[in-house]
Design a protein around this motif. Sequence first.
Motif, PDB file in Angstrom:
ATOM      1  N   TYR A  63      26.360  32.550   9.840  1.00 40.70           N
ATOM      2  CA  TYR A  63      27.734  32.791   9.401  1.00 40.70           C
ATOM      3  C   TYR A  63      28.495  31.495   9.109  1.00 40.70           C
ATOM      4  O   TYR A  63      29.485  31.494   8.357  1.00 40.70           O
ATOM      5  CB  TYR A  63      28.491  33.604  10.452  1.00 40.70           C
ATOM      6  N   PHE A 114      25.803  39.183  11.189  1.00 39.58           N
ATOM      7  CA  PHE A 114      25.140  37.874  11.172  1.00 39.58           C
ATOM      8  C   PHE A 114      24.432  37.567  12.493  1.00 39.58           C
ATOM      9  O   PHE A 114      24.374  36.416  12.928  1.00 39.58           O
ATOM     10  CB  PHE A 114      26.134  36.782  10.795  1.00 39.58           C
ATOM     11  N   HIS A 117      25.566  40.092   2.473  1.00 37.44           N
ATOM     12  CA  HIS A 117      25.171  38.681   2.415  1.00 37.44           C
ATOM     13  C   HIS A 117      25.290  38.194   0.979  1.00 37.44           C
ATOM     14  O   HIS A 117      25.860  37.128   0.703  1.00 37.44           O
ATOM     15  CB  HIS A 117      23.736  38.552   2.916  1.00 37.44           C
ATOM     16  N   TYR A 142      19.844  39.078   4.667  1.00 36.04           N
ATOM     17  CA  TYR A 142      20.632  40.008   5.476  1.00 36.04           C
ATOM     18  C   TYR A 142      21.046  41.260   4.690  1.00 36.04           C
ATOM     19  O   TYR A 142      21.433  42.251   5.285  1.00 36.04           O
ATOM     20  CB  TYR A 142      21.873  39.323   6.039  1.00 36.04           C
ATOM     21  N   SER A 182      20.481  29.180   1.843  1.00 38.67           N
ATOM     22  CA  SER A 182      19.933  30.251   1.038  1.00 38.67           C
ATOM     23  C   SER A 182      18.505  29.973   0.620  1.00 38.67           C
ATOM     24  O   SER A 182      18.228  28.956   0.004  1.00 38.67           O
ATOM     25  CB  SER A 182      20.788  30.431  -0.235  1.00 38.67           C
ATOM     26  N   CYS A 219      29.068  37.953  -0.083  1.00 35.88           N
ATOM     27  CA  CYS A 219      29.752  36.758   0.423  1.00 35.88           C
ATOM     28  C   CYS A 219      29.494  35.564  -0.502  1.00 35.88           C
ATOM     29  O   CYS A 219      30.412  34.797  -0.836  1.00 35.88           O
ATOM     30  CB  CYS A 219      29.270  36.424   1.835  1.00 35.88           C
ATOM     31  N   ASP A 227      18.804  36.641  -0.182  1.00 36.05           N
ATOM     32  CA  ASP A 227      19.853  37.148   0.712  1.00 36.05           C
ATOM     33  C   ASP A 227      19.214  38.059   1.757  1.00 36.05           C
ATOM     34  O   ASP A 227      19.322  39.288   1.675  1.00 36.05           O
ATOM     35  CB  ASP A 227      20.918  37.910  -0.086  1.00 36.05           C
TER      36      ASP A 227
END
Length: 239
Positions: free
Chosen positions: A102, A85, A158, A154, A35, A161, A152
């Motif tokens: 992922y 992903f 994202h 994506y 991250s 999750c 994040d």
Amino acid sequence: MAPKRLLNTSSIEGTSIKKRKVVKTGGASPRTPSSPTTSSETTSLADVPKRDKHGKLVFTDFPDFKPNMTPKEVLQAGSFGGTYFRPIYSSITGKKYSADVYKEFPADWFQGLNIKSQVTSAVYRSEVNTYKVKCGGSLEMWESSGWIHKQDPYGWFHWYCRFFLGRRTEDDSRQVDRWKKCAGDKGRWRNNLITKVVRSGCAYDNFGVSPVVRQTLQHWGYRLTKKDFDTYAKKVKVK
């Protein structure tokens, strides 16, 4: 084929984090190694949620955030045309991300899936989705609209999750608010679906009614239930 049923469990798969702590991070989040963060970000850890008696996930620190699908369930049901992903270039972070992103998440989330066609595909395949339809905008559209933040790259799922697994950051309130406007009690797309079902005269789980909206809601961690349908349907005027 009907969509897969939600898990009927009181506890959720994943690593439960028993201690809550706040960490000032100049590098990566302690729960999310890849991250991107900045030196000014604050990251905290929370417990993985449980479900209430209606099947909704309970996040004690965000009681208005009540999705009823876990990230694993969203992925296993068939979502994002298999592309979520995929390798991307983020104009927000200025970085490229590989097809390994992922792997940050629990392996059982992806068990039984064909990674190349259902998780990291560069080509959107409607047949991968639960409702066999295409929905959603491009990453470039979300970036240009200002919805994507660096931590994040994506997008919302994202964030979800990582949030589900216990990460907490200063961006959480914004992301929860986005969910509420889409799939919450007064959410635009949730109530749009209920209205269409009522006016069609069909049952709440007739998946022929507005499959695109159903797929969209699934990407936001929500599937329409009879209880939610019955609650809002009373307010809908039948034309």
